[in-house]
Design a protein around this motif. Structure first.
Motif, PDB file in Angstrom:
ATOM      1  N   TYR A 115       3.258  84.038 -16.426  1.00  0.00           N
ATOM      2  CA  TYR A 115       1.991  83.921 -17.143  1.00  0.00           C
ATOM      3  C   TYR A 115       1.350  82.555 -16.861  1.00  0.00           C
ATOM      4  CZ  TYR A 115      -1.452  84.232 -20.899  1.00  0.00           C
ATOM      5  OH  TYR A 115      -2.622  84.252 -21.607  1.00  0.00           O
ATOM      6  N   CYS A 116       2.148  81.498 -16.851  1.00  0.00           N
ATOM      7  CA  CYS A 116       1.628  80.159 -16.522  1.00  0.00           C
ATOM      8  C   CYS A 116       1.110  80.123 -15.085  1.00  0.00           C
ATOM      9  CB  CYS A 116       2.705  79.094 -16.721  1.00  0.00           C
ATOM     10  SG  CYS A 116       3.010  78.699 -18.448  1.00  0.00           S
ATOM     11  N   LYS A 118      -0.108  82.596 -13.403  1.00  0.00           N
ATOM     12  CA  LYS A 118      -1.374  83.331 -13.395  1.00  0.00           C
ATOM     13  C   LYS A 118      -2.502  82.464 -13.943  1.00  0.00           C
ATOM     14  CE  LYS A 118      -3.651  87.314 -15.352  1.00  0.00           C
ATOM     15  NZ  LYS A 118      -3.812  88.030 -16.569  1.00  0.00           N
ATOM     16  N   LEU A 119      -2.262  81.752 -15.041  1.00  0.00           N
ATOM     17  CA  LEU A 119      -3.292  80.888 -15.616  1.00  0.00           C
ATOM     18  C   LEU A 119      -3.660  79.748 -14.676  1.00  0.00           C
ATOM     19  CD1 LEU A 119      -2.148  80.660 -19.351  1.00  0.00           C
ATOM     20  CD2 LEU A 119      -4.017  82.013 -18.395  1.00  0.00           C
ATOM     21  N   SER A 121      -3.439  79.755 -11.424  1.00  0.00           N
ATOM     22  CA  SER A 121      -4.202  80.355 -10.334  1.00  0.00           C
ATOM     23  C   SER A 121      -5.646  80.622 -10.761  1.00  0.00           C
ATOM     24  CB  SER A 121      -3.528  81.656  -9.900  1.00  0.00           C
ATOM     25  OG  SER A 121      -4.294  82.316  -8.941  1.00  0.00           O
ATOM     26  N   GLU A 122      -5.840  81.143 -11.961  1.00  0.00           N
ATOM     27  CA  GLU A 122      -7.194  81.419 -12.450  1.00  0.00           C
ATOM     28  C   GLU A 122      -7.998  80.130 -12.627  1.00  0.00           C
ATOM     29  OE1 GLU A 122      -7.032  83.870 -15.947  1.00  0.00           O
ATOM     30  OE2 GLU A 122      -6.132  85.540 -14.855  1.00  0.00           O
ATOM     31  N   ILE A 123      -7.363  79.078 -13.134  1.00  0.00           N
ATOM     32  CA  ILE A 123      -8.045  77.796 -13.308  1.00  0.00           C
ATOM     33  C   ILE A 123      -8.488  77.248 -11.953  1.00  0.00           C
ATOM     34  CG2 ILE A 123      -7.688  75.367 -13.930  1.00  0.00           C
ATOM     35  CD1 ILE A 123      -5.891  76.421 -16.241  1.00  0.00           C
ATOM     36  N   GLU A 124      -7.588  77.303 -10.968  1.00  0.00           N
ATOM     37  CA  GLU A 124      -7.920  76.775  -9.640  1.00  0.00           C
ATOM     38  C   GLU A 124      -8.969  77.635  -8.933  1.00  0.00           C
ATOM     39  OE1 GLU A 124      -3.756  74.421  -8.734  1.00  0.00           O
ATOM     40  OE2 GLU A 124      -4.012  76.447  -7.898  1.00  0.00           O
ATOM     41  N   ASN A 125      -8.936  78.947  -9.146  1.00  0.00           N
ATOM     42  CA  ASN A 125      -9.946  79.825  -8.544  1.00  0.00           C
ATOM     43  C   ASN A 125     -11.336  79.580  -9.130  1.00  0.00           C
ATOM     44  OD1 ASN A 125      -8.130  81.046  -6.841  1.00  0.00           O
ATOM     45  ND2 ASN A 125      -7.759  82.788  -8.187  1.00  0.00           N
ATOM     46  N   LEU A 126     -11.386  79.071 -10.354  1.00  0.00           N
ATOM     47  CA  LEU A 126     -12.670  78.758 -10.990  1.00  0.00           C
ATOM     48  C   LEU A 126     -13.139  77.336 -10.674  1.00  0.00           C
ATOM     49  CD1 LEU A 126     -12.043  80.454 -14.449  1.00  0.00           C
ATOM     50  CD2 LEU A 126     -13.661  81.187 -12.683  1.00  0.00           C
TER      51      LEU A 126
END
Length: 141
Positions: A115-116, A118-119, A121-126
């Motif tokens: 879960y960490c 995934k988070l 990855s989402e932060i870096e993709n944004l």
């Protein structure tokens, strides 16, 4: 299917109009789930309820019939646990009042490492970045 105890050692299914000597325990669990923003009532059926309670329906039925303290402790142990839910929301009308019924269609224990990852990855993709003091390699491979 729902059966009723006839009191003579048999159980009757009203739908089938058949009496049987045995039945199979099933679970319908009403639960209140909450996060930091709100809470919600939902219904869990057999497989999801067994994952949350960590017992089978047969074990729960046995505890209900033989050991009330064990039965109560099963629910106490499931209180305030964290899970990841897949939900279904369905609009329903009852007594001329519209409401939304929530059902659990999938439940998994949270794997915090994935879960960490995934988070992160989402932060870096944004376009965000993770502080240098955070050990990124422990989560993202």
């Amino acid at each position: 299917k729902k059966v009723t105890d006839q009191g003579d050692g048999t159980y009757r299914c009203e739908k089938c109009q058949i009496n049987k000597t045995e039945f199979k325990w099933r679970i319908i669990l009403q639960l209140n789930m909450a996060d930091s923003s709100d809470n919600n009532w939902a219904t869990c059926f057999q497989e999801s309820a067994e994952k949350i309670l960590k017992v089978t329906s047969e074990e729960l039925g046995e505890a209900l019939e033989r050991d009330e303290d064990k039965y109560n402790s099963i629910f106490t142990e499931a209180t305030f646990k964290s899970f990841s839910f897949r939900m279904r929301a369905k609009s329903d009308t009852y007594n001329d009042e519209q409401r939304v019924k929530h059902s659990v269609i999938g439940v998994e224990e949270i794997n915090y490492a994935s879960y960490c990852a995934k988070l992160i990855s989402e932060i870096e993709n944004l376009g965000g970045s993770i502080p240098d003091s955070f050990d990124r390699s422990a989560y993202v491979k």
